[in-house]
Write an enzyme that holds these catalytic residues in place. Structure first.
Site, PDB file in Angstrom:
ATOM      1  N   ARG A  61      -3.837   6.267  17.659  1.00 27.34           N
ATOM      2  CA  ARG A  61      -4.434   5.196  16.853  1.00 27.34           C
ATOM      3  C   ARG A  61      -3.464   4.018  16.723  1.00 27.34           C
ATOM      4  NH1 ARG A  61      -5.016   4.723  10.808  1.00 27.34           N
ATOM      5  NH2 ARG A  61      -6.758   3.285  10.443  1.00 27.34           N
ATOM      6  N   HIS A  65      -4.205   0.132  17.797  1.00 26.77           N
ATOM      7  CA  HIS A  65      -4.087  -0.975  16.850  1.00 26.77           C
ATOM      8  C   HIS A  65      -3.062  -1.999  17.325  1.00 26.77           C
ATOM      9  CE1 HIS A  65      -6.137   0.600  12.970  1.00 26.77           C
ATOM     10  NE2 HIS A  65      -6.671   1.189  14.026  1.00 26.77           N
ATOM     11  N   ASN A  90      -4.141  -1.193   8.623  1.00 25.82           N
ATOM     12  CA  ASN A  90      -3.009  -0.416   9.142  1.00 25.82           C
ATOM     13  C   ASN A  90      -2.304   0.422   8.080  1.00 25.82           C
ATOM     14  OD1 ASN A  90      -3.325  -1.336  11.778  1.00 25.82           O
ATOM     15  ND2 ASN A  90      -1.976  -3.100  11.482  1.00 25.82           N
ATOM     16  N   HIS A 187     -11.736   9.751  19.278  1.00 22.54           N
ATOM     17  CA  HIS A 187     -11.982  10.314  17.948  1.00 22.54           C
ATOM     18  C   HIS A 187     -12.214  11.824  18.003  1.00 22.54           C
ATOM     19  CE1 HIS A 187     -13.321   6.239  16.008  1.00 22.54           C
ATOM     20  NE2 HIS A 187     -12.014   6.320  16.226  1.00 22.54           N
TER      21      HIS A 187
END
Length: 318
Positions: A61, A65, A90, A187
């Site tokens: 992740r 990001h 975040n 995911h």
């Protein structure tokens, strides 16, 4: 022969992809300047994973990001007031200690050679293999960015995004619909905070708010995330298989068990349902597409030469 031809085609495609999107990155970038770089990163990630398996989805992740803001330049790693790390989207990023650990070891082995951006890209790949996903070659050669501003964190995919909004956000980085479905398929490992989906399992009267969900699954989520309960409590995004990189996530989508609205719409949207069905039917297809899409994503906005630096520590510019 068919398998060999397919494999060769994939290798040719992969090489062309690196050439087209690499922007200065290449496989084996550190082969002479720091030949043990990838081994050091892999060993570090493996060690941290052994004591805390949740670092795997955390690192994946974090890499995503990073790439969607200022490109894949490690800017998300910089700490301090008003940096990307302080942006609301975040707040729950984790795994910084893994990157810092790897960087410390690399600075001993090869001072000033390996960028933090590359460490993060390699760590994301290693996180997939540790959760039983397929490995791939990561093109390296990124340099670290010098800018990290919370105000720039404004285009990350959101848990409430429609397919159209997701498509627009991914297309802005030359990522197509197959890339979108494959990358969201990450995911299959990881969790979401209750606060991101309680609106789907409760309405103002306490009843189910989203009738398109599997109604036998909703009570399980309601027990895990009671109304007015702890919104920060986390739940597996891939119910029943949250620690393994597999195709169970897509099977859950087909059963109305996509927890986030942004995941759920991949099944209800015709343009993406066929891709979800393909990945459900073939783990090999999913793994191969995920690898291709990760290479494309990991070369977004790559900085080279004077446009970046090699940080001495990943949490601060030189």
């Amino acid at each position: 022969m068919g398998f060999v031809r397919s494999l060769c085609s994939f290798i040719v495609f992969f090489s062309c992809l690196v050439s087209a999107f690499g922007q200065g990155t290449r496989i084996g970038f550190y082969s002479t300047t720091c030949p043990n770089a990838e081994t050091i990163v892999r060993t570090t990630v493996t060690s941290h994973f052994g004591s805390d398996p949740t670092v795997a989805p955390g690192l994946l992740r974090m890499h995503n990001h990073d790439c969607f803001v200022e490109g894949c330049d490690g800017s998300v790693l910089i700490s301090g007031p008003n940096t990307e790390r302080t942006a609301g989207a975040n707040f729950n990023l984790r795994g910084f200690e893994v990157i810092d650990d790897a960087k410390r070891q690399l600075e001993v082995a090869c001072p000033g050679v390996v960028s933090c951006a590359d460490i993060l890209a390699l760590a994301a790949r290693d996180s997939i293999t540790l959760t039983k996903g397929q490995s791939w070659q990561v093109p390296t050669g990124r340099r670290d960015g010098r800018v990290s501003l919370a105000t720039n964190v404004n285009n990350l995919p959101s848990p409430s995004d429609s397919f159209a909004i997701q498509q627009r956000k991914f297309a802005a980085f030359r990522l197509n619909t197959r890339d979108l479905v494959a990358l969201v398929g990450g995911h299959t490992i990881g969790t979401a905070a209750c606060g991101f989906f309680t609106n789907r399992i409760f309405n103002s009267t306490g009843n189910t708010a989203d009738p398109t969900m599997d109604q036998t699954f909703v009570p399980q989520l309601q027990r895990l995330c009671p109304q007015n309960g702890d919104a920060s409590r986390r739940v597996d995004l891939d119910a029943g298989s949250g620690n393994t990189f597999d195709t169970s996530f897509f099977n859950n989508l087909s059963r109305g068990r996509g927890i986030l609205q942004s995941d759920h719409v991949l099944w209800t949207t015709p343009a993406t349902r066929s891709i979800v069905q393909e990945f459900m039917a073939s783990r090999a297809n999913f793994n191969a597409q995920f690898a291709r899409s990760m290479v494309k994503m990991s070369n977004i906005g790559v900085k080279t030469g004077a446009n970046g630096e090699i940080r001495r520590v990943c949490s601060a510019v030189n």
